[in-house]
Design an enzyme around this catalytic site. Sequence first.
Site, short mmCIF file in Angstrom:
data_model
loop_
_atom_site.label_atom_id
_atom_site.label_comp_id
_atom_site.label_asym_id
_atom_site.label_seq_id
_atom_site.Cartn_x
_atom_site.Cartn_y
_atom_site.Cartn_z
N TYR A 1 9.78 13.31 -12.92
CA TYR A 1 11.00 12.50 -12.91
C TYR A 1 11.39 12.09 -11.48
CZ TYR A 1 12.52 13.00 -17.81
OH TYR A 1 12.64 12.91 -19.17
N ASP B 1 -4.86 3.75 -4.57
CA ASP B 1 -4.91 4.24 -3.20
C ASP B 1 -6.04 5.24 -3.01
OD1 ASP B 1 -4.32 5.00 -0.61
OD2 ASP B 1 -2.22 5.43 -1.00
N HIS C 1 0.84 -1.19 0.00
CA HIS C 1 0.00 0.00 0.00
C HIS C 1 0.88 1.25 0.00
CE1 HIS C 1 -2.32 3.13 2.30
NE2 HIS C 1 -3.00 2.98 1.19
#
Length: 158
Positions: free
Chosen positions: A112, A64, A22
């Site tokens: 990035y 999530d 998670h």
Amino acid sequence: MLKGLDPLLSPELLFTLRAMGHGDEIAIVDGNYPGVEHARRLIRLDGHHLIPVLNAVLSVLPIDDFVAEAIFRSTVRAERDKLDPVHEEMIDCCARHEPHRQVVPLIGQDFYGRVKTAHALIQTGEPRLYANIILRKGVIYPKEPGTHAAAGVDPFVY
């Protein structure tokens, strides 16, 4: 091959998705992305476009719901709100699987930097530029007490 699973979900990719916990993140990127340089774990899916790979991953990965933002896309240069056709396709694909989640744009180095800390990176052969997305893994909630996958079968009773 396995029943009910998209064949794009290779053994290595399934292992990685299952091993994630998670809050772990996975990036799915285009063929031009510096995957070898940025990946902690690199999974190559050369020859496949990003949208089918995204669709396959979202078919098994819970997103999530403990955080406000859990799906992120790269932007066209520093133009945060510009949508190329591939971005619209990514948003549509995510909406089919996660209709209540927004796809959040992240500009350049912010994207990035997040990829560099991701659990894994899937490098596709997508030729379109800026076709990059990050997914944050959620949880699968337990079933209500007294319910089982198969009626009358308790997998923990022998």
